[in-house]
Write an enzyme that holds these catalytic residues in place. Structure first.
Site, PDB file in Angstrom:
ATOM      1  CB  THR A 198      -0.881   0.035   1.256  1.00 56.58           C
ATOM      2  OG1 THR A 198      -0.044  -0.277   2.381  1.00 56.58           O
ATOM      3  CG2 THR A 198      -1.972  -0.986   1.158  1.00 56.58           C
TER       4      THR A 198
ATOM      5  CB  ALA B 101      -7.413   4.988   3.762  1.00 61.62           C
ATOM      6  N   GLY B 102      -5.734   3.225   1.328  1.00 61.13           N
ATOM      7  CA  GLY B 102      -5.245   1.865   1.094  1.00 61.13           C
ATOM      8  C   GLY B 102      -5.011   1.250   2.459  1.00 61.13           C
ATOM      9  CB  CYS B 103      -6.449  -1.598   4.225  1.00 60.93           C
ATOM     10  SG  CYS B 103      -8.096  -0.927   4.130  1.00 60.93           S
ATOM     11  CB  VAL B 104      -1.036  -0.630   5.955  1.00 64.49           C
ATOM     12  CG1 VAL B 104      -0.701   0.491   5.015  1.00 64.49           C
ATOM     13  CG2 VAL B 104      -1.580  -0.122   7.256  1.00 64.49           C
TER      14      VAL B 104
END
Lengths: 417, 104
Positions: A198, B101-104
């Site tokens: 990400t 939001a790109g999840c991490v």
């Protein structure tokens, strides 16, 4: 006497129980953990079982043995929480009252959420390695696999241990090299993300590691269904990826009782304040570890760092004082890259993983975002640390807050400009 | 924070052109943003965008595709038809919301 009830005796639940038991007076607070069985799994070990590096019996120990003697352990399935009555209902009919509740029931892979995964091919040409049974079945399948197209597919984010599928692909590459059949194997990494990870700097580092190892990446792939007869993955935008052996990371969801209690979001994760881990809906409910919705990695290291902060807050909360500590989203993960090496990342809510040095007191610096032998030894040593230091809640020489010391912060501005 | 002109209004955007102030958006702005990425808005497009904005207001975060499907009752395949390739990102862009939001 007040009751602190902890739902789930895995990584987060056990650390919290052991730490809080030492901090809360025994004549004022009872601490009780509820879980359905006595099998505490060392989940990082699931990655190594498929390749025969860990024996299956190496990943399980007794839950009871890793909980302090003053912590009660109730073996039961949880039916639901009734927040307005401050009661947890168990499936055997018992009702456990609480004064404070910690939900630490994690997330579970849910292959039922993707059409085509569960069926006759499940456990044959379609596998997963996020459960004990899954990793053991995959070990059997890999040991006799003659080669072909091996596809590693992440269905949807967030998943626990988001680097594990990358590690699986890296280790598969070395595994087939060691077996002398790498030239007969095509490796493909399918992800819903635009790249290998990400965050941009780590995504670039992992992306080049994938390409160095000859692993193809299929990015932006939102898996709609699997056709087990034609052996293809089909995306929502109608792309297809063929496989001979599919290793999937299914959708990860929180426990069903969280949904049944009205405490979860669309993935049954409990919405919490990201600094205190307190439920946004009920002030006497907290969610620790993978069960909550905080915007950082779902990883054991996050549970550990978050609980260091949470325990200080809970001691204040238990005595009616305002909570004054804030979790920064700190995560720290080793990434096995094969051939006895690993990378390391260290980051938080605000700072993405950066290259540089990671100082460890008493051990010296480790390298960030770089494949080294020391990182691999760190990953292996972690198993001992997990059982003997982390779970018992003993102090580790790693501060809960992320530190910028040693990190290449100059890259942040470069990456963003 | 960069500013840009959209449909005759000066609005704040981030580095990638996503609007950053919820209240600077209106449907004229939305239509102009859609046109800029080659999408002609129909009622069905607007239903999705309106749900996205109201959900953002209630939750404080741009909804994911899963949320649009399970909470908003939208068909995921259909969203890929309406907003081809990257529906969540395109919808957030048109709706004047932060990139999911790109999840991490």
């Amino acid at each position: 006497m007040k009751n602190l009830l902890i739902l789930g005796g895995g990584t987060a639940g056990s650390i919290a129980a052991n730490k809080l038991r030492r901090r809360l007076p025994t004549d004022r607070w009872a601490v009780t953990v509820v879980d359905s069985d006595d099998d505490h799994r060392y989940q990082p070990g699931f990655l190594f079982v498929p390749f025969g590096t860990y024996r299956p019996d190496q990943v399980t120990r007794s839950r009871r043995r890793y909980l302090s003697g003053d912590v009660d352990l109730v073996y039961a399935r949880i039916e639901r929480v009734v927040p307005d009555e401050h009661v947890v209902e168990l499936s055997d009919g018992r009702r456990l009252p609480y004064d404070a509740l910690i939900i630490a029931s994690g997330v579970t892979p849910r292959p039922d959420q993707t059409p085509g995964l569960l069926g006759e091919e499940w456990g044959r040409t379609i596998h997963e390695f996020y459960t004990y049974d899954g990793s053991v079945a995959l070990a059997r399948a890999l040991s006799t696999w003659p080669g072909g197209r091996l596809v590693t597919s992440v269905v949807e984010m967030p998943i626990k241990c988001p680097v594990a599928p990358l590690e699986f692909a890296f280790l598969a590459d070395s595994h087939f090299q060691e077996r002398g059949i790498r030239d007969r194997v095509e490796l493909t990494y399918v992800t819903p993300l635009p790249g290998a990870f990400t965050k941009p700097i780590a995504a670039k580092a992992f992306g080049s590691t994938l390409s160095d190892k000859g692993i193809d990446v299929e990015p932006d792939f939102m898996l709609m269904e699997v056709d087990p007869e034609r052996r293809v993955l089909v995306s929502y935008d109608e792309r297809e990826v063929p496989y001979d052996l599919l290793v999937v990371v299914p959708v990860n969801m929180g426990a069903d009782f969280v949904a049944a209690s009205g405490l979860g979001n669309e993935l049954n994760l409990v919405p919490v304040d990201k600094q205190t881990l307190q439920s946004k809906a009920h002030p006497d409910v907290f969610a620790l570890g993978d069960a909550n919705d905080i915007p950082t990695s779902k990883a054991g290291s996050v549970a550990h760092f978050a609980i260091d902060v949470f325990v200080e807050n809970f001691v204040e909360y238990a005595t009616g004082r305002p909570m004054t500590h804030a979790f920064d989203g700190h995560a720290n993960c080793f990434i096995e890259t094969g051939h006895g090496k690993a990378m390391l990342i260290d980051f938080n809510y605000d700072t993405e993983p950066l290259p540089g040095r990671f100082p460890v007191a008493g051990l010296g610096p480790m390298s960030l975002l770089k494949q080294t032998r020391l990182n691999h030894l760190g990953k292996l040593a972690f198993e001992w640390i997990y059982w003997n230091v982390l779970l018992p809640g003993r102090p580790l020489p790693l501060p809960a807050d992320m530190s910028l010391a040693g990190k290449r912060t100059d890259l942040l501005t470069t990456a963003r400009s | 924070m960069p500013m840009t002109m959209i449909a005759g209004h000066e609005v704040s955007v981030d580095d990638e052109g996503f609007m950053t102030r919820y209240d600077e958006w209106d449907e004229t702005t939305g239509a102009a943003l859609a046109a800029a990425i080659g999408i002609e808005m129909t009622d069905e497009h607007w239903d999705a965008i309106r749900f996205m904005r109201s959900d953002y207001q209630a939750q404080g975060a741009t909804p994911t595709i899963r949320r649009l499907s399970t909470v908003g009752g939208m068909d995921t395949k259909r969203l890929f038809t309406l907003f081809p390739k990257k529906p969540a990102k395109k919808m957030a862009y048109i709706a004047g919301l932060p990139k999911p939001a790109g999840c991490v």
